[in-house]
Design an enzyme around this catalytic site. Structure first.
Site, PDB file in Angstrom:
ATOM      1  N   SER A   1       0.836  -1.185   0.000  1.00 57.73           N
ATOM      2  CA  SER A   1       0.000   0.000   0.000  1.00 57.73           C
ATOM      3  C   SER A   1       0.885   1.253   0.000  1.00 57.73           C
ATOM      4  CB  SER A   1      -0.958  -0.038   1.189  1.00 57.73           C
ATOM      5  OG  SER A   1      -2.073   0.761   0.969  1.00 57.73           O
TER       6      SER A   1
ATOM      7  N   ASP B   1      -8.675  -5.634  -5.595  1.00 59.10           N
ATOM      8  CA  ASP B   1      -8.259  -4.522  -4.746  1.00 59.10           C
ATOM      9  C   ASP B   1      -8.531  -3.210  -5.473  1.00 59.10           C
ATOM     10  OD1 ASP B   1      -7.018  -2.740  -3.039  1.00 59.10           O
ATOM     11  OD2 ASP B   1      -4.977  -3.300  -3.658  1.00 59.10           O
TER      12      ASP B   1
ATOM     13  N   HIS C   1      -6.116  -6.602  -1.343  1.00 55.10           N
ATOM     14  CA  HIS C   1      -5.083  -5.646  -0.955  1.00 55.10           C
ATOM     15  C   HIS C   1      -3.859  -6.338  -0.340  1.00 55.10           C
ATOM     16  CE1 HIS C   1      -4.006  -1.503  -0.668  1.00 55.10           C
ATOM     17  NE2 HIS C   1      -3.895  -1.493   0.643  1.00 55.10           N
TER      18      HIS C   1
END
Length: 507
Positions: free
Chosen positions: A194, A442, A467
């Site tokens: 991320s 995601d 994710h």
């Protein structure tokens, strides 16, 4: 990632003022605007925490905690630049030997222990590579506070919170660590998921003499300016639900109008509080809206193929579980509430829900500052989205940030500093040794690199991945596609290391 509030214009439900709801979520949640001078929740890449999350018990992790004397400002030589704060980092040396590789996780916007506990992939592969594992906490998060309890006091202190300072922190700490270990020849590979994945990719570009490669999972480095369509995030969330069940998508899409209509009644707020089983009477109907909103977004983000407890305890493929649990024949809003309840109460331990006044369990609220300065990622909801349609107003966003912090955002700084436009052409000429891994379930994947750029800058894309699922610990129930994705990553890392050691011997 985190939830941030920003102003935008919507065609449907008017939003509460920014003072009435202030959320901070996990990895990383962006700012999307809604009605003039009013706001709506959104999600950023690195942190993921609902405003309603309770403080989880600390997970025991096999790392030793250390603190590094880090300087405040790497880019000026003013007297105050040399102020020292203590930056937290974690080490696992169980499988390492001198000269072996060092795998470094570039910390996100939150407590580093949390990311270490949820990045089991690095622990799984450490024995194979005889690697030293290092997780470095991002400045202004967790215990790494340059000004202690006053770190968030004003823009004068928060001005030292940005991605460039963070990358320099990592560079200085890694160099010092290698010297202290008398192992300066050890190759370094950086990992991140991320926002941490964005930092890992940027670290490889900015400090190629320190890291020989980067593994960037779910890293939306293209979610800036107009590189990626602004509606892509919420379109992707909606697509996840639509593919699982068109009926569920329609139920959620229709629930907002029912909530809006209910709130218009004289006793509407009381009715909403009762319907949503709120522990206390609600002060704003938008708390209920945001409660639903967060549940659907995060469920899509963590639609993992196995049970997980990253943000909330959830079953395997929670989007499908939500759909299977939808009651028949009830109003859309009631059905949407039941669906969202799976996210907040899969364990069936909650007798009521705290829709207002949640806590920041993982120390994520510094992202609000980052989103108001350099991490400007506009987001909108299209007519195809299952969320109320909305547009983006930079003027309102700027005014909100100036009001809150007294600073103006720099909407084009990230692409100026790190690039983004025509990234295939640019990285092909000067980049190397990077993995961009993404799962198309995601919503952040749309802002990442989804195609191979060169022989050594590789995109690994799976259709069902959520994710940074590849960074989770391996389990016996993992599907074949996830097993193969991790196997590919290991093979590429092995190649990087072999090339490094071969070149090192020749020189």
């Amino acid at each position: 990632m985190q939830i941030i509030i920003s102003s935008s214009r919507t065609k449907k439900i008017p939003m509460a003022s920014s003072s009435s709801i202030s959320f901070i979520f996990l990895l990383l949640l962006f700012t999307i605007s809604v009605a003039a001078a009013q706001i709506k929740p959104i999600y950023l890449p690195g942190t993921y925490q609902s405003s309603l999350l309770k403080k989880h018990e600390k997970t025991k992790i096999p790392f030793k905690t250390h603190y590094f004397p880090q300087i405040l400002d790497h880019f000026t030589f003013l007297p105050k630049s040399s102020k020292v704060f203590y930056q937290k980092y974690l080490i696992n040396d169980k499988y390492w030997h001198k000269g072996g590789p060092i795998f470094v996780y570039t910390g996100n916007e939150g407590n580093i222990d949390w990311f270490a506990a949820n990045t089991g992939f690095m622990l799984d592969i450490a024995p194979k590579f005889h690697a030293l594992l290092v997780f470095i906490e991002h400045r202004f998060y967790g215990d790494s506070m340059p000004f202690g309890n006053k770190s968030y006091k004003s823009a004068k202190t928060l001005g030292y919170l940005n991605s460039q300072q963070a990358l320099a922190d990592y560079a200085v700490l890694i160099r010092s660590l290698k010297q202290n270990l008398s192992s300066e020849s050890s190759p370094v590979v950086v990992f991140g998921g991320s926002y941490g994945g964005m930092l890992a990719a940027w670290f490889r570009l900015k400090y190629p003499h320190i890291a020989i490669g980067a593994v960037a999972s779910s890293a939306p480095i293209l979610q800036f300016d107009k590189i990626t369509p602004w509606s892509s995030f919420y379109d992707a969330v909606s697509q996840d639900f639509k593919e699982a069940s068109l009926n569920c998508y329609k139920v959620i899409k229709g629930s907002w109008a029912e909530l809006d209509a209910l709130s218009a009644h004289e006793e509407g707020l009381t009715e909403v509080s009762k319907l949503f089983r709120s522990c206390k009477g609600l002060h704003s109907v938008y708390s209920a809206r945001d409660w639903l909103w967060e549940a659907f977004v995060y469920t899509a983000m963590v639609n993992y193929p196995t049970e997980a407890n990253f943000m909330m305890p959830l079953p395997a493929y929670p989007v499908e579980e939500i759909i299977d649990g939808l009651p028949k024949g009830a109003p859309k809003l009631s059905r949407a509430f039941d669906a969202a309840s799976l996210y907040y109460n899969y364990t069936q331990t909650e007798k009521c829900f705290n829709l207002e006044g949640g806590t920041d369990a993982h120390g994520l609220h510094g992202w609000d500052w980052q989103a108001c300065t350099e991490m400007v990622m506009p987001m909108t909801c299209s007519n195809e989205s299952m969320f109320p349609p909305s547009s983006y107003s930079y003027k309102e966003f700027r005014e909100d940030c100036k009001k809150k912090y007294g600073v103006e955002p720099r909407p084009h700084w990230i692409t100026t500093e790190f690039g983004g436009y025509k990234i295939e052409q640019v990285l092909k000429r000067f980049g190397s040794n990077m993995i961009f891994s993404n799962g198309m379930q995601d919503p952040w994947s749309r802002g990442s690199v989804l195609k191979n750029i060169s022989a050594s800058i590789v995109a690994l894309v799976t259709q069902k991945g959520a994710h940074h699922v590849d960074f989770r610990s391996e389990t016996k129930n993992d599907p074949d596609w996830l097993f193969m994705q991790r196997k590919q990553e290991m093979a590429i890392i092995q190649k990087w290391l072999e090339e490094y050691y071969r070149d090192f011997k020749q020189n």
